[in-house]
Structures are given as structure tokens and as C-alpha cells.
Scaffold this motif. Structure first.
Motif, PDB file in Angstrom:
ATOM      1  N   SER A  16     -35.256 -12.688   9.392  1.00  0.00           N
ATOM      2  CA  SER A  16     -35.931 -11.955  10.468  1.00  0.00           C
ATOM      3  C   SER A  16     -37.379 -12.391  10.616  1.00  0.00           C
ATOM      4  O   SER A  16     -37.894 -12.507  11.736  1.00  0.00           O
ATOM      5  CB  SER A  16     -35.869 -10.448  10.205  1.00  0.00           C
ATOM      6  OG  SER A  16     -34.551  -9.996  10.251  1.00  0.00           O
ATOM      7  N   ALA A  70     -32.200  -8.024  13.265  1.00  0.00           N
ATOM      8  CA  ALA A  70     -31.153  -8.747  12.543  1.00  0.00           C
ATOM      9  C   ALA A  70     -30.428  -7.839  11.559  1.00  0.00           C
ATOM     10  O   ALA A  70     -29.210  -7.889  11.433  1.00  0.00           O
ATOM     11  CB  ALA A  70     -31.740  -9.954  11.822  1.00  0.00           C
ATOM     12  N   MET A  92     -28.187 -15.408  17.055  1.00  0.00           N
ATOM     13  CA  MET A  92     -29.467 -14.721  17.159  1.00  0.00           C
ATOM     14  C   MET A  92     -30.370 -15.392  18.211  1.00  0.00           C
ATOM     15  O   MET A  92     -31.215 -14.741  18.812  1.00  0.00           O
ATOM     16  CB  MET A  92     -30.202 -14.691  15.820  1.00  0.00           C
ATOM     17  CG  MET A  92     -29.446 -14.019  14.717  1.00  0.00           C
ATOM     18  SD  MET A  92     -29.078 -12.319  15.089  1.00  0.00           S
ATOM     19  CE  MET A  92     -28.041 -11.910  13.725  1.00  0.00           C
ATOM     20  N   TRP A 124     -31.434 -11.389   5.106  1.00  0.00           N
ATOM     21  CA  TRP A 124     -31.656 -11.146   6.523  1.00  0.00           C
ATOM     22  C   TRP A 124     -33.100 -10.751   6.823  1.00  0.00           C
ATOM     23  O   TRP A 124     -33.608 -11.023   7.912  1.00  0.00           O
ATOM     24  CB  TRP A 124     -30.669 -10.112   7.060  1.00  0.00           C
ATOM     25  CG  TRP A 124     -29.370 -10.794   7.307  1.00  0.00           C
ATOM     26  CD1 TRP A 124     -28.256 -10.773   6.506  1.00  0.00           C
ATOM     27  CD2 TRP A 124     -29.067 -11.657   8.388  1.00  0.00           C
ATOM     28  NE1 TRP A 124     -27.286 -11.577   7.046  1.00  0.00           N
ATOM     29  CE2 TRP A 124     -27.746 -12.128   8.200  1.00  0.00           C
ATOM     30  CE3 TRP A 124     -29.764 -12.085   9.495  1.00  0.00           C
ATOM     31  CZ2 TRP A 124     -27.131 -13.000   9.090  1.00  0.00           C
ATOM     32  CZ3 TRP A 124     -29.144 -12.961  10.391  1.00  0.00           C
ATOM     33  CH2 TRP A 124     -27.849 -13.404  10.174  1.00  0.00           C
TER      34      TRP A 124
END
Length: 189
Positions: free
Chosen positions: A49, A2, A137, A45
């Protein structure tokens, strides 16, 4: 994964911060280093993640994938693509994308000379970015969690999406994802 995909798309935010900071510095005001902002953004992030890693473990525990980083197939892949495709058309996606594209209002209205305040600004902008990109994602479940080609492609698309105006790239991607999901459902049935 990510962080590698999202850091390049943070360039406009960091550039905007540097412009505001330069103006403040010229006025003699204290300014935190741009890396503090980037650290806040990346922290968002990093937490995301970890969430994606846990989700990967859960998905692979209930699918027939042989290895953890392999793509999931059938209904699991179709579900990931369907959610990602539908989200591309949502008003929440558009609201988050607007904030991602225009970080000036967030940065300027929440400006702080303190590093902690700038770190929180990075966290906040990271949350807007996460709101914009989390569904993309999910595509990684359908193509393989560590597939470098798809990471680069999604990272490039994210950058294009944030740098353009209007919703055409977002809607085209949503349509592609939905068609892909339906195709997987048909093949899996």
C-alpha cells in the motif's frame, strides 16, 4: 484500500491454517494464534500500500488530474489498464494465483509452532497474493484511487478469482481490461 480489498480473500488461507492448527493442537503441539498469520499477511499488503501510495503521487505529479484521488485520464489510465490486462494472461499471474488458491502446501511445508514462523508464513502467502493481484490494483488509477464502488468490485472479483478453478475469470477480466485500455487510447488520441 488494499487491506480492505484483500483481507476477505485471505479467508481460505486463514481457514486452512486453523484446520492445520487444530490438528496440531489435538496432538498436543503448540500453535500460534491465527491473528499472527493474518498480521503477516496484512504486513505484506501494508508495504504494498505504501508503494501504491508513492506510485499514486508520482502518477498524479505527471498527469493533469486536478485532485490526488481522482482518476487519471488518457494515456496514464490506458497504460494502467493495459499493464493490468496483459498481466492477467501471464504465467507469473497464474503461478501466483495457484499459490493463493491452494495455501495448504505453503502452510504445511513451512509449518512452525513459533509465532515468528507463522508471521513469516503470513508474509509469504501475502507475497503470493500480491503477485496475483498487484496489477488489478493499477485499475484504481483509471477509476480513482479511493472509489469505493471499484474497490468493492475489484475485491469481489479477487475473491471470485481465488475461489474458482481454471483461468476463465482471469482471462475474461484481462480481455475486458485490454478492450477498455484500447478504447481509452482511441478516445485520447
Amino acid at each position: 484500500m488494499a487491506v480492505a480489498k484483500m483481507l476477505p480473500s485471505a479467508a481460505p488461507m486463514i481457514r486452512t491454517y486453523c484446520e492445520i492448527a487444530d490438528t496440531a493442537r489435538i496432538k498436543g503441539e503448540p500453535v500460534a494464534h491465527p491473528l499472527v498469520l493474518a498480521a503477516g499477511y496484512l504486513s505484506t499488503w501494508l508495504v504494498a500500500s505504501i508503494g501504491f501510495a508513492v506510485l499514486t503521487l508520482l502518477v498524479h505529479a505527471f498527469t493533469s488530474s486536478a485532485r490526488l484521488l481522482d482518476p487519471v485520464s488518457g494515456l496514464a489510465a490506458a497504460a494502467a489498464l493495459l499493464v493490468a490486462g496483459l498481466y492477467q494472461f501471464s504465467s507469473l499471474k497464474q503461478a501466483c494465483l495457484t499459490k493463493c488458491r491452494n495455501p495448504f502446501s505453503t502452510l504445511f511445508s513451512n509449518w512452525s509452532a513459533e509465532p515468528g514462523g507463522i508471521f513469516r508464513l503470513g508474509l509469504k502467502q501475502g507475497l503470493w497474493c500480491l503477485g496475483c493481484c498487484w496489477a488489478l490494483m493499477l485499475v484504481m488509477f483509471a477509476v480513482g484511487a479511493m472509489n469505493v464502488f471499484w474497490m468493492a468490485l475489484i475485491g469481489l472479483f479477487t475473491l471470485i478469482e481465488k475461489q474458482t478453478t481454471g483461468s476463465l475469470p482471469t482471462r475474461v477480466a484481462g480481455a475486458i481490461l485490454l478492450v477498455w485500455a484500447v478504447a481509452l487510447l482511441v478516445v485520447s488520441a
